[in-house]
Scaffold this motif. Structure first.
Motif, PDB file in Angstrom:
ATOM      1  N   ILE A   6     -11.363  -6.154  -0.464  1.00  0.00           N
ATOM      2  CA  ILE A   6     -10.188  -6.255   0.402  1.00  0.00           C
ATOM      3  C   ILE A   6     -10.173  -5.068   1.351  1.00  0.00           C
ATOM      4  O   ILE A   6     -10.161  -3.911   0.907  1.00  0.00           O
ATOM      5  N   TYR A   7     -10.162  -5.350   2.652  1.00  0.00           N
ATOM      6  CA  TYR A   7     -10.060  -4.298   3.667  1.00  0.00           C
ATOM      7  C   TYR A   7      -8.591  -4.095   4.008  1.00  0.00           C
ATOM      8  O   TYR A   7      -7.878  -5.043   4.349  1.00  0.00           O
ATOM      9  N   LEU A  29      -7.105 -15.243 -12.584  1.00  0.00           N
ATOM     10  CA  LEU A  29      -8.296 -15.884 -12.021  1.00  0.00           C
ATOM     11  C   LEU A  29      -9.583 -15.116 -12.290  1.00  0.00           C
ATOM     12  O   LEU A  29     -10.656 -15.546 -11.851  1.00  0.00           O
ATOM     13  N   GLY A  30      -9.483 -14.003 -12.997  1.00  0.00           N
ATOM     14  CA  GLY A  30     -10.680 -13.224 -13.292  1.00  0.00           C
ATOM     15  C   GLY A  30     -11.264 -12.544 -12.072  1.00  0.00           C
ATOM     16  O   GLY A  30     -12.491 -12.501 -11.911  1.00  0.00           O
ATOM     17  N   LEU A  31     -10.392 -12.008 -11.203  1.00  0.00           N
ATOM     18  CA  LEU A  31     -10.850 -11.347  -9.982  1.00  0.00           C
ATOM     19  C   LEU A  31     -10.980  -9.851 -10.205  1.00  0.00           C
ATOM     20  O   LEU A  31     -10.100  -9.218 -10.811  1.00  0.00           O
ATOM     21  N   ASP A  32     -12.042  -9.276  -9.716  1.00  0.00           N
ATOM     22  CA  ASP A  32     -12.266  -7.831  -9.742  1.00  0.00           C
ATOM     23  C   ASP A  32     -12.073  -7.329  -8.319  1.00  0.00           C
ATOM     24  O   ASP A  32     -12.895  -7.611  -7.441  1.00  0.00           O
ATOM     25  N   LEU A  33     -10.976  -6.620  -8.076  1.00  0.00           N
ATOM     26  CA  LEU A  33     -10.618  -6.218  -6.721  1.00  0.00           C
ATOM     27  C   LEU A  33     -11.252  -4.878  -6.357  1.00  0.00           C
ATOM     28  O   LEU A  33     -11.096  -3.887  -7.067  1.00  0.00           O
ATOM     29  N   THR A  34     -11.954  -4.859  -5.240  1.00  0.00           N
ATOM     30  CA  THR A  34     -12.551  -3.641  -4.701  1.00  0.00           C
ATOM     31  C   THR A  34     -11.910  -3.357  -3.353  1.00  0.00           C
ATOM     32  O   THR A  34     -11.914  -4.217  -2.464  1.00  0.00           O
ATOM     33  N   LEU A  35     -11.355  -2.159  -3.198  1.00  0.00           N
ATOM     34  CA  LEU A  35     -10.631  -1.825  -1.970  1.00  0.00           C
ATOM     35  C   LEU A  35     -11.517  -1.057  -0.995  1.00  0.00           C
ATOM     36  O   LEU A  35     -12.234  -0.133  -1.378  1.00  0.00           O
TER      37      LEU A  35
END
Length: 205
Positions: A6-7, A29-35
Motif C-alpha cells: 500500500i502506497y 482474508l489472510g492479507l499481509d500488509l506492506t506499507l
C-alpha cells in the motif's frame, strides 16, 4: 498469506481510510500488509509538471525539513519501520488517526511521540532511528523512486499479489469487518477482472 503493498501519504485522508479498511479486512482474508510511501507534494510539484514520474526534478527527500508539511512524517514512518512490519503498521494507523481525526499537525514532535506511544513502539529506539536522518532520507528516496517506476499518482495505491495495482478513493471510513471484507473483495474483483477495467469515476456536481 497474501502480500499487499500500500502506497500512502500521511497528508491524504483517502489514504487513511484505505489503510483502515485494509487493516480491518486483513485478518479475515489472510492479507499481509506492506506499507510504502508516495508523496503527493512531489507528484504535484510545479517543477515536476510534464516530467515522467520516475524522473522528477524536485525530490522531497532532498528538501529541508521546514519546507514540507509531510517530510517529517515520512522520515518518522521510516524510523518506525526499523521496529518491524507490525510496528510500522500500528504507527502509521495511529499517525493517520492523530492527524485526520484529532487534527494534530504532522510536523510536530509531540504528534510523532504520541503516535509511538499509542502504537506501543520503543520510543528511545524510535528517536535514535529518526535522528539518523541521512539513512531515513535514503529510504524515503528509494520508496519514491519505486513508486515513480510503478506509475503511482495518488494515495492509497494498492499493489495486489497478482501484480495488479490501482488507486482507489474511499469517501467514508469503514471499520466494520464484514463491510470491509465485502468492499475489499469487490475492489480486487474489479481490478483482476479479465475485462481490464481501468477507470470508474462518479460524476460530480
Amino acid at each position: 498469506m497474501q502480500t499487499v503493498v500500500i502506497y500512502l501519504d500521511y497528508l491524504c485522508p483517502f489514504a487513511w481510510r484505505g489503510l483502515e479498511l485494509a487493516y480491518v479486512a486483513a485478518p479475515q482474508l489472510g492479507l499481509d500488509l506492506t506499507l510504502r510511501h508516495y508523496s503527493l507534494e512531489q507528484g504535484n510539484h510545479p517543477e515536476n509538471a510534464g516530467r515522467p514520474r520516475h524522473t522528477p526534478a524536485w525530490k522531497l527527500a532532498e528538501q529541508p525539513l521546514e519546507s514540507s508539511p509531510s517530510l517529517r512524517a515520512f522520515l518518522a514512518s521510516h524510523a518506525a519501520r526499523q521496529q518491524g512490519k507490525a510496528a510500522h503498521l500500528r504507527f502509521a494507523l495511529e499517525l493517520f488517526r492523530l492527524h485526520h481525526q484529532d487534527k494534530r499537525p504532522l510536523d510536530e514532535d509531540q504528534t510523532l511521540v504520541e503516535a509511538v506511544g499509542r502504537a506501543g513502539l520503543d520510543l528511545e529506539r524510535f528517536m535514535a532511528d529518526l535522528e539518523d536522518e541521512e539513512s531515513r532520507r535514503l529510504e524515503l528516496a528509494t520508496d519514491l523512486e519505486v513508486a515513480g517506476e510503478l506509475g503511482v499518482f495518488g494515495t492509497p495505491t494498492f499493489v495486489l499479489p497478482s501484480g495488479d495495482a490501482a488507486y482507489l478513493r474511499f469517501t467514508q471510513l469503514t471499520t466494520e469487518p464484514e463491510l470491509a471484507v465485502n468492499l475489499w473483495e469487490l475492489f480486487t474483483a474489479v481490478l483482476e477482472n479479465g475485462a481490464h477495467i481501468e477507470t470508474i469515476k462518479r460524476p460530480r456536481w
